[in-house]
Design a protein around this motif. Structure first.
Motif, PDB file in Angstrom:
ATOM      1  N   ASP A   1     -19.615  -3.346  -7.413  1.00  0.00           N
ATOM      2  CA  ASP A   1     -19.224  -2.630  -8.862  1.00  0.00           C
ATOM      3  C   ASP A   1     -17.361  -1.425  -8.915  1.00  0.00           C
ATOM      4  O   ASP A   1     -16.941  -1.845  -9.391  1.00  0.00           O
ATOM      5  N   ILE A   2     -17.809  -0.736  -7.344  1.00  0.00           N
ATOM      6  CA  ILE A   2     -16.753  -1.347  -7.150  1.00  0.00           C
ATOM      7  C   ILE A   2     -16.687  -1.505  -5.267  1.00  0.00           C
ATOM      8  O   ILE A   2     -16.871  -0.475  -4.653  1.00  0.00           O
ATOM      9  N   ALA A   3     -15.040  -2.282  -5.327  1.00  0.00           N
ATOM     10  CA  ALA A   3     -14.974  -2.891  -4.178  1.00  0.00           C
ATOM     11  C   ALA A   3     -14.018  -1.747  -3.326  1.00  0.00           C
ATOM     12  O   ALA A   3     -12.748  -2.211  -4.178  1.00  0.00           O
ATOM     13  N   ILE A   4     -13.705  -1.319  -2.029  1.00  0.00           N
ATOM     14  CA  ILE A   4     -12.979  -0.338  -1.378  1.00  0.00           C
ATOM     15  C   ILE A   4     -12.009  -0.891  -0.336  1.00  0.00           C
ATOM     16  O   ILE A   4     -13.497  -1.194   1.097  1.00  0.00           O
ATOM     17  N   CYS A   5     -11.330  -2.074   0.396  1.00  0.00           N
ATOM     18  CA  CYS A   5     -11.144  -2.304   1.193  1.00  0.00           C
ATOM     19  C   CYS A   5     -10.325  -1.371   2.357  1.00  0.00           C
ATOM     20  O   CYS A   5      -9.076  -0.495   2.012  1.00  0.00           O
ATOM     21  N   ALA A   6     -10.717  -0.522   2.885  1.00  0.00           N
ATOM     22  CA  ALA A   6     -10.241   0.594   3.819  1.00  0.00           C
ATOM     23  C   ALA A   6     -10.612   0.379   5.097  1.00  0.00           C
ATOM     24  O   ALA A   6     -11.857   1.048   4.891  1.00  0.00           O
ATOM     25  N   GLY A   7     -10.285   1.950   6.174  1.00  0.00           N
ATOM     26  CA  GLY A   7     -10.585   1.842   7.014  1.00  0.00           C
ATOM     27  C   GLY A   7     -11.097   2.999   6.628  1.00  0.00           C
ATOM     28  O   GLY A   7     -11.430   4.122   5.756  1.00  0.00           O
ATOM     29  N   MET A   8     -12.208   3.535   7.512  1.00  0.00           N
ATOM     30  CA  MET A   8     -13.305   4.421   7.470  1.00  0.00           C
ATOM     31  C   MET A   8     -12.807   5.380   7.404  1.00  0.00           C
ATOM     32  O   MET A   8     -12.743   6.827   6.704  1.00  0.00           O
ATOM     33  N   SER A   9     -11.865   6.218   8.709  1.00  0.00           N
ATOM     34  CA  SER A   9     -11.468   7.172   8.794  1.00  0.00           C
ATOM     35  C   SER A   9     -10.489   7.956   7.855  1.00  0.00           C
ATOM     36  O   SER A   9     -10.735   8.653   7.407  1.00  0.00           O
ATOM     37  N   GLU A  10     -10.021   7.109   7.708  1.00  0.00           N
ATOM     38  CA  GLU A  10      -8.852   6.935   6.227  1.00  0.00           C
ATOM     39  C   GLU A  10      -9.962   7.180   4.728  1.00  0.00           C
ATOM     40  O   GLU A  10      -8.902   8.138   4.435  1.00  0.00           O
ATOM     41  N   PHE A  11     -10.977   6.749   4.683  1.00  0.00           N
ATOM     42  CA  PHE A  11     -11.547   6.688   3.574  1.00  0.00           C
ATOM     43  C   PHE A  11     -12.133   8.090   3.303  1.00  0.00           C
ATOM     44  O   PHE A  11     -12.416   8.847   2.403  1.00  0.00           O
TER      45      PHE A  11
ATOM     46  N   ALA B   1       4.450 -18.942  36.374  1.00  0.00           N
ATOM     47  CA  ALA B   1       5.609 -19.139  34.907  1.00  0.00           C
ATOM     48  C   ALA B   1       6.427 -18.546  34.695  1.00  0.00           C
ATOM     49  O   ALA B   1       6.005 -16.863  35.700  1.00  0.00           O
ATOM     50  N   GLU B   2       7.296 -18.084  34.475  1.00  0.00           N
ATOM     51  CA  GLU B   2       7.985 -17.088  33.681  1.00  0.00           C
ATOM     52  C   GLU B   2       7.761 -16.394  31.486  1.00  0.00           C
ATOM     53  O   GLU B   2       7.264 -17.032  31.588  1.00  0.00           O
ATOM     54  N   ALA B   3       6.615 -15.189  32.150  1.00  0.00           N
ATOM     55  CA  ALA B   3       6.440 -14.689  30.948  1.00  0.00           C
ATOM     56  C   ALA B   3       6.639 -13.731  30.506  1.00  0.00           C
ATOM     57  O   ALA B   3       7.346 -12.468  31.557  1.00  0.00           O
ATOM     58  N   ILE B   4       7.117 -12.631  29.313  1.00  0.00           N
ATOM     59  CA  ILE B   4       7.287 -11.832  28.978  1.00  0.00           C
ATOM     60  C   ILE B   4       6.109 -10.823  28.587  1.00  0.00           C
ATOM     61  O   ILE B   4       5.650 -11.211  27.627  1.00  0.00           O
ATOM     62  N   ASP B   5       5.267 -10.122  28.783  1.00  0.00           N
ATOM     63  CA  ASP B   5       4.901  -8.789  28.430  1.00  0.00           C
ATOM     64  C   ASP B   5       4.886  -8.368  27.468  1.00  0.00           C
ATOM     65  O   ASP B   5       6.257  -8.046  26.952  1.00  0.00           O
ATOM     66  N   ARG B   6       3.752  -7.715  26.971  1.00  0.00           N
ATOM     67  CA  ARG B   6       3.981  -7.562  25.117  1.00  0.00           C
ATOM     68  C   ARG B   6       3.299  -6.445  24.919  1.00  0.00           C
ATOM     69  O   ARG B   6       2.332  -6.047  26.264  1.00  0.00           O
ATOM     70  N   PRO B   7       3.440  -5.391  24.738  1.00  0.00           N
ATOM     71  CA  PRO B   7       2.883  -3.945  24.906  1.00  0.00           C
ATOM     72  C   PRO B   7       1.616  -3.729  23.969  1.00  0.00           C
ATOM     73  O   PRO B   7       1.443  -4.951  22.860  1.00  0.00           O
ATOM     74  N   ALA B   8       1.146  -2.603  23.803  1.00  0.00           N
ATOM     75  CA  ALA B   8      -0.187  -2.109  23.441  1.00  0.00           C
ATOM     76  C   ALA B   8       0.256  -3.109  21.660  1.00  0.00           C
ATOM     77  O   ALA B   8       0.791  -2.220  21.240  1.00  0.00           O
ATOM     78  N   VAL B   9      -1.011  -3.148  21.458  1.00  0.00           N
ATOM     79  CA  VAL B   9      -1.333  -3.247  20.047  1.00  0.00           C
ATOM     80  C   VAL B   9      -1.978  -2.610  19.310  1.00  0.00           C
ATOM     81  O   VAL B   9      -2.936  -2.154  20.667  1.00  0.00           O
ATOM     82  N   THR B  10      -2.021  -2.203  18.210  1.00  0.00           N
ATOM     83  CA  THR B  10      -3.285  -1.669  17.881  1.00  0.00           C
ATOM     84  C   THR B  10      -3.558  -2.150  16.277  1.00  0.00           C
ATOM     85  O   THR B  10      -3.188  -2.420  16.079  1.00  0.00           O
ATOM     86  N   ALA B  11      -4.666  -0.989  15.989  1.00  0.00           N
ATOM     87  CA  ALA B  11      -5.570  -1.687  14.689  1.00  0.00           C
ATOM     88  C   ALA B  11      -4.737  -0.957  14.122  1.00  0.00           C
ATOM     89  O   ALA B  11      -4.468  -0.059  13.878  1.00  0.00           O
ATOM     90  N   PRO B  12      -4.474  -2.098  12.685  1.00  0.00           N
ATOM     91  CA  PRO B  12      -2.707  -1.121  11.807  1.00  0.00           C
ATOM     92  C   PRO B  12      -4.021  -0.513  10.690  1.00  0.00           C
ATOM     93  O   PRO B  12      -5.107  -0.315  10.538  1.00  0.00           O
ATOM     94  N   ALA B  13      -3.509   0.739  10.789  1.00  0.00           N
ATOM     95  CA  ALA B  13      -3.516   1.670   9.639  1.00  0.00           C
ATOM     96  C   ALA B  13      -4.090   1.164   8.543  1.00  0.00           C
ATOM     97  O   ALA B  13      -3.376  -0.291   7.230  1.00  0.00           O
ATOM     98  N   GLN B  14      -4.866   1.756   7.553  1.00  0.00           N
ATOM     99  CA  GLN B  14      -6.172   0.891   6.351  1.00  0.00           C
ATOM    100  C   GLN B  14      -6.382   1.775   5.403  1.00  0.00           C
ATOM    101  O   GLN B  14      -6.810   2.740   5.002  1.00  0.00           O
ATOM    102  N   PRO B  15      -4.884   2.393   5.015  1.00  0.00           N
ATOM    103  CA  PRO B  15      -5.448   3.674   3.923  1.00  0.00           C
ATOM    104  C   PRO B  15      -6.272   3.440   2.446  1.00  0.00           C
ATOM    105  O   PRO B  15      -6.414   2.694   2.399  1.00  0.00           O
ATOM    106  N   ALA B  16      -6.868   4.110   2.299  1.00  0.00           N
ATOM    107  CA  ALA B  16      -7.425   3.940   0.898  1.00  0.00           C
ATOM    108  C   ALA B  16      -6.880   3.859   0.041  1.00  0.00           C
ATOM    109  O   ALA B  16      -6.231   5.216  -0.377  1.00  0.00           O
TER     110      ALA B  16
END
Length: 549
Positions: A315-325, A171-186
């Motif tokens: 009591d306080i729920a925070i959705c964030a990346g670990m390093s960002e928080f 088949a003919e396929a178009i390769d995709r570039p590397a993906v990274t995890a999205p930043a999740q700032p606190a």
């Protein structure tokens, strides 16, 4: 790249595009086209294992160390069912992994063809995403999505079935570039609210480690905790979340924790939980911290919004990346009082210092002390499941992540495969596999993989002639009525030598340190067979004491 290629070549090219440098596999005729493509791809190290459970344990451990998915290939039917244990562990451990399963050809599906299983249906309950690639032109899309899914939010495993005829189709396929995890700032307001609660607290405790936690998060969180002397405890088998030498380190939760730490958690008015799900092991059956935690404020930080308020009221729920928080906390200028971190750290130091046990021929506590004196501080300790691990959980002092590979899912047979993955990923570091006798026999065959791929590692094999954890529970529930838990074992030192390794048997405490020194002087696979008495069932009790209760 867009030229016509086989599905197998497209798949390998897109793994390279995503940064894959190693795969773990047991070969199968269902993905021969992939193996053929790998023949011309020196950028990928192909690690050939001896059983599919070892494959997925290695891949999961690799993902835990790198933060990007470990890559596994197995064949359909028996290969897939054998591999399922590592998928379950990767899910419960929140680590990124992608398992590719060679499948029957598309034309024979639903006839119960040879080794046929509905793979997406089989893996759906234990994976973040399970699917099948039907069109080779869409392989780049599926691979990129698999990487994104495995790394985003709460990391976990993805399973993709790859029909063998799809892999040979051009088949003919178009390769995709590397993906990274999205930043999740606190969120700044949420961080300010958490700091405000901490500023008003009298006896706060942090519980850390888990989904998305990395070395950067550990360093930033330790800097924050040390500044205000906040006691920091690790969730079950997350003891490398911060360096244990940090003056804020208070020890680990899980099985056999320090009673003083348990009391500190119970007495806490604020619990800052960062990354941990507060699972059954960490919370002693949801009792140490209850889902509604009356009288305690819970600040829960997690990268996956579905985990927040799932089991525990936050009591306080925070959705964030670990390093960002953690970095947001470290950068904050909040005025916080000095808490009890120094006292908690002193309690942990006392708890983690082994005292000699009278009447014990081979004292594992003293063995751990000898290892601490002889091995580098950044040694990577890898263990499976069993009471034997309790000595290292209590007495070993873990360095910065990754220095502990241990399944929170409690799967036996994990330690040796994980150690192979660690030794390949960090050849400059000392790697130690810890195994019980029952535990070792679940995946000890991967010593052959270690020898074949020329890795350096030390195996500490604790042999008490029993499935010790189950024997302990058996004695608690049915004292002296031993049934089905005894083991008759091989000569493990002779077995290691048969694989091509170096080995010695140790039966007395005084013989351990010299044997370890001799092991350090060798290279390759080195195994110390420690013969112990099942009577000394944990670091803190004996079979006789359990029966007496």
């Amino acid at each position: 790249m867009t030229q016509n290629r086989t599905g197998g070549r497209i798949l390998v090219d897109n793994l390279v595009a995503q940064g894959c440098d190693r795969i773990f596999h047991v070969p199968g005729e269902s993905f021969l086209a992939v193996l053929d493509a790998l023949h011309d791809m020196p950028a990928i190290d192909v690690v050939t294992c001896r059983q599919e459970g070892g494959v997925t344990f290695m891949a999961g451990a690799d993902g835990a160390m790198t933060g990007r998915p470990g890559i596994a290939f197995v064949t359909r039917g028996p290969g897939a069912t054998n591999a399922s244990i590592g998928v379950h562990v990767a899910m419960q451990d929140s680590v990124p992994m992608i398992l590719f399963v060679g499948d029957i050809d598309r034309a024979t599906r639903d006839r119960e063809a040879f080794q046929e299983i509905d793979l997406p249906a089989m893996f759906a309950p234990i994976a973040k995403w399970a699917s099948r690639i039907e069109d080779p032109a869409r392989i780049p899309e599926y691979v990129a999505r698999a990487y994104a899914t495995a790394m985003s939010g709460r990391p976990g495993p993805v399973v993709l079935a790859i029909p063998e005829d799809m892999l040979t189709e051009v088949a003919e396929a178009i390769d995709r570039p590397a993906v990274t995890a999205p930043a999740q700032p606190a969120d700044a307001g949420a961080v300010a609210a958490a700091l405000d609660r901490l500023a008003k607290a009298k006896a706060p405790v942090a519980i850390v480690g888990g989904a998305g936690w990395d070395a950067a998060a550990g360093r930033a969180f330790a800097a924050f905790a040390e500044r205000c002397a906040l006691p920091v405890a690790a969730a079950f088998r997350r003891q490398d979340a911060i360096e244990n030498d940090s003056p804020a380190w208070a020890g680990n939760l899980g099985y056999g924790p320090n009673p003083k730490l348990v009391e500190r958690i119970k007495a806490a008015d604020v619990l800052l939980v960062v990354g941990a799900r507060l699972g059954e092991a960490t919370t002693d059956g949801y009792a140490l911290v209850t889902p509604d935690h009356p009288g305690q404020t819970l600040i829960h930080v997690h990268p996956d919004p579905e985990e927040l308020n799932r089991t525990y009221r936050a009591d306080i729920a925070i959705c964030a990346g670990m390093s960002e928080f953690a970095e947001a906390l470290a950068a904050a200028n909040a005025a916080l009082p000095a808490f009890a971190g120094a006292d908690a750290h002193a309690e942990w130091r006392a708890w983690s210092t082994p005292e000699p046990r009278e009447g014990v021929a081979l004292d594992l506590g003293q063995c751990v002390a000898a290892m601490r004196a002889a091995l580098p501080a950044d040694t990577i300790i890898c263990n499976g499941a069993g009471n034997f691990s309790g000595w290292w959980h209590r007495y070993w002092r873990y360095a910065e992540k990754p220095s502990q590979l241990a399944p929170t899912a409690g799967a036996m047979g994990y330690g040796v495969p994980a150690a192979v993955a660690a030794a390949l990923r960090f050849p400059e570091r000392q790697v130690v596999a810890l195994a019980g006798d029952g535990d070792f026999m679940m995946n000890g065959q991967e010593l052959a993989t270690a020898i074949q791929h020329d890795v350096d590692l030390i195996v500490i094999l604790v042999d008490n002639g029993a499935y010790g954890t189950i024997r302990m529970h058996q004695e608690r529930e049915y004292p002296a009525r031993i049934s089905g838990t005894g083991l008759r074992n091989p000569d493990f030192a002779a077995l290691a030598r048969a694989y091509g390794g170096w080995a010695e048997t140790v039966e007395r405490t005084g013989d351990f340190a010299p044997a370890l020194d001799r092991a350090k002087g060798e290279r390759g696979v080195r195994l110390l067979h420690l013969k112990t008495d099942v009577e000394t069932i944990t670091p803190g009790t004996t079979i006789s004491a359990i029966r007496a209760r």
